[in-house]
Motif scaffolding. Sequence first.
Motif, mmCIF file in Angstrom:
data_model
loop_
_atom_site.group_PDB
_atom_site.id
_atom_site.type_symbol
_atom_site.label_atom_id
_atom_site.label_comp_id
_atom_site.label_asym_id
_atom_site.label_seq_id
_atom_site.Cartn_x
_atom_site.Cartn_y
_atom_site.Cartn_z
ATOM 1 N N TYR A 1 -13.924 -10.785 -0.837
ATOM 2 C CA TYR A 1 -13.825 -11.299 0.519
ATOM 3 C C TYR A 1 -13.931 -10.127 1.495
ATOM 4 C CZ TYR A 1 -12.262 -14.299 4.295
ATOM 5 O OH TYR A 1 -12.190 -15.006 5.450
ATOM 6 N N PRO A 2 -14.721 -10.256 2.558
ATOM 7 C CA PRO A 2 -14.984 -9.118 3.445
ATOM 8 C C PRO A 2 -13.745 -8.485 4.062
ATOM 9 C CG PRO A 2 -16.507 -10.892 3.896
ATOM 10 C CD PRO A 2 -15.527 -11.415 2.908
ATOM 11 N N LEU A 3 -12.778 -9.293 4.476
ATOM 12 C CA LEU A 3 -11.594 -8.719 5.103
ATOM 13 C C LEU A 3 -10.726 -7.969 4.096
ATOM 14 C CD1 LEU A 3 -10.719 -11.628 7.529
ATOM 15 C CD2 LEU A 3 -12.042 -9.559 7.968
ATOM 16 N N ILE A 4 -10.737 -8.410 2.857
ATOM 17 C CA ILE A 4 -10.020 -7.681 1.800
ATOM 18 C C ILE A 4 -10.720 -6.348 1.543
ATOM 19 C CG2 ILE A 4 -9.385 -7.705 -0.644
ATOM 20 C CD1 ILE A 4 -9.002 -10.724 -0.367
ATOM 21 N N ALA A 5 -12.042 -6.342 1.598
ATOM 22 C CA ALA A 5 -12.787 -5.093 1.406
ATOM 23 C C ALA A 5 -12.470 -4.087 2.511
ATOM 24 C CB ALA A 5 -14.288 -5.381 1.367
ATOM 25 N N ILE A 6 -12.424 -4.553 3.758
ATOM 26 C CA ILE A 6 -12.102 -3.662 4.877
ATOM 27 C C ILE A 6 -10.665 -3.161 4.746
ATOM 28 C CG2 ILE A 6 -11.858 -3.517 7.384
ATOM 29 C CD1 ILE A 6 -14.757 -3.687 6.446
ATOM 30 N N ALA A 7 -9.741 -4.063 4.408
ATOM 31 C CA ALA A 7 -8.337 -3.666 4.247
ATOM 32 C C ALA A 7 -8.179 -2.662 3.113
ATOM 33 C CB ALA A 7 -7.472 -4.901 4.003
ATOM 34 N N SER A 8 -8.888 -2.873 2.007
ATOM 35 C CA SER A 8 -8.775 -1.929 0.894
ATOM 36 C C SER A 8 -9.381 -0.576 1.253
ATOM 37 C CB SER A 8 -9.408 -2.498 -0.370
ATOM 38 O OG SER A 8 -10.775 -2.729 -0.185
ATOM 39 N N SER A 9 -10.419 -0.565 2.058
ATOM 40 C CA SER A 9 -10.975 0.714 2.521
ATOM 41 C C SER A 9 -9.965 1.473 3.364
ATOM 42 C CB SER A 9 -12.238 0.478 3.345
ATOM 43 O OG SER A 9 -13.283 0.040 2.547
ATOM 44 N N ILE A 10 -9.268 0.754 4.229
ATOM 45 C CA ILE A 10 -8.255 1.401 5.070
ATOM 46 C C ILE A 10 -7.106 1.926 4.212
ATOM 47 C CG2 ILE A 10 -6.536 0.965 6.879
ATOM 48 C CD1 ILE A 10 -8.620 -1.007 8.092
ATOM 49 N N VAL A 11 -6.662 1.136 3.235
ATOM 50 C CA VAL A 11 -5.571 1.563 2.357
ATOM 51 C C VAL A 11 -5.983 2.794 1.542
ATOM 52 C CG1 VAL A 11 -4.226 0.889 0.317
ATOM 53 C CG2 VAL A 11 -4.448 -0.680 2.239
ATOM 54 N N ILE A 12 -7.207 2.806 1.034
ATOM 55 C CA ILE A 12 -7.680 3.963 0.264
ATOM 56 C C ILE A 12 -7.714 5.209 1.135
ATOM 57 C CG2 ILE A 12 -9.704 4.960 -0.880
ATOM 58 C CD1 ILE A 12 -10.276 2.147 -1.979
ATOM 59 N N PHE A 13 -8.201 5.068 2.362
ATOM 60 C CA PHE A 13 -8.292 6.227 3.246
ATOM 61 C C PHE A 13 -6.910 6.748 3.636
ATOM 62 C CE2 PHE A 13 -8.786 8.012 7.590
ATOM 63 C CZ PHE A 13 -9.429 9.176 7.199
ATOM 64 N N VAL A 14 -6.013 5.851 4.018
ATOM 65 C CA VAL A 14 -4.660 6.284 4.393
ATOM 66 C C VAL A 14 -3.953 6.899 3.186
ATOM 67 C CG1 VAL A 14 -2.392 5.456 5.155
ATOM 68 C CG2 VAL A 14 -4.460 4.683 6.320
ATOM 69 N N GLY A 15 -4.123 6.295 2.012
ATOM 70 C CA GLY A 15 -3.527 6.858 0.801
ATOM 71 C C GLY A 15 -4.053 8.244 0.492
ATOM 72 N N SER A 16 -5.344 8.457 0.721
ATOM 73 C CA SER A 16 -5.905 9.784 0.457
ATOM 74 C C SER A 16 -5.382 10.816 1.446
ATOM 75 C CB SER A 16 -7.432 9.736 0.480
ATOM 76 O OG SER A 16 -7.893 9.481 1.781
ATOM 77 N N LEU A 17 -5.114 10.394 2.681
ATOM 78 C CA LEU A 17 -4.540 11.320 3.653
ATOM 79 C C LEU A 17 -3.112 11.700 3.263
ATOM 80 C CD1 LEU A 17 -5.713 9.857 7.080
ATOM 81 C CD2 LEU A 17 -6.616 11.830 5.869
ATOM 82 N N LEU A 18 -2.362 10.716 2.773
ATOM 83 C CA LEU A 18 -0.959 10.961 2.441
ATOM 84 C C LEU A 18 -0.776 11.730 1.134
ATOM 85 C CD1 LEU A 18 0.557 7.510 3.454
ATOM 86 C CD2 LEU A 18 0.620 9.655 4.742
ATOM 87 N N THR A 19 -1.665 11.534 0.176
ATOM 88 C CA THR A 19 -1.485 12.168 -1.134
ATOM 89 C C THR A 19 -2.292 13.442 -1.319
ATOM 90 O OG1 THR A 19 -3.240 10.837 -2.122
ATOM 91 C CG2 THR A 19 -0.990 9.956 -2.228
ATOM 92 N N ALA A 20 -3.058 13.852 -0.336
ATOM 93 C CA ALA A 20 -3.932 15.018 -0.501
ATOM 94 C C ALA A 20 -3.147 16.299 -0.775
ATOM 95 C CB ALA A 20 -4.811 15.197 0.734
ATOM 96 N N THR A 21 -1.959 16.423 -0.228
ATOM 97 C CA THR A 21 -1.211 17.668 -0.398
ATOM 98 C C THR A 21 -0.449 17.725 -1.712
ATOM 99 O OG1 THR A 21 0.620 16.694 0.842
ATOM 100 C CG2 THR A 21 -0.934 18.060 2.066
ATOM 101 N N HIS A 22 -0.071 16.577 -2.290
ATOM 102 C CA HIS A 22 0.781 16.601 -3.480
ATOM 103 C C HIS A 22 0.055 16.167 -4.746
ATOM 104 C CE1 HIS A 22 4.119 17.409 -0.851
ATOM 105 N NE2 HIS A 22 3.851 16.315 -0.154
#
Length: 154
Positions: free
Chosen positions: A11-32
């Motif tokens: 579903y398109p909105l799930i795809a957009i939401a998962s893209s946002i979650v992946i990006f935010v997760g990568s920002l938060l976990t990049a240091t550790h």
Amino acid sequence: MLQSKNDNAIYPLIAIASSIVIFVGSLLTATHHGYYYFLVISLLLIAFKMWRQYLTILPYGIIVSSIFFGICYAITKNVEYSITGCLRIAGLCIAIVPSSSIPPVNLTRALNQLKCPRALCLGILITIKFFPMLNDEIKQIRMAMKTRGATNSL
């Protein structure tokens, strides 16, 4: 509800939401735990049958991350900071994968069903369709130039 050429399309909105979650997760976990995060996300994308989009984006992500790593290292002379920045840029590249797996028309239909403003839906559709159309036009121009014997300056 939404028909697609791909029977496995999400579903398109799930795809957009998962893209946002992946990006935010990568920002938060990049240091550790950035390496583990990318391994898990990569395996999930492959498990959800997005491996073609993943393999399409991967070379571009490696190139952009490598350039960013070089610039970061030249400025800071610190490998740890450079790797952290590189992982954040790679997270942006990997976050594109779920969004690229949906046809733009399905995204527009989903936004229309949510009663989003028409101007927003049209703006998103035009933006998404512009780059592939521009690429096709450049290919046609190159073919026409080659047919006529002109030099390829594009």
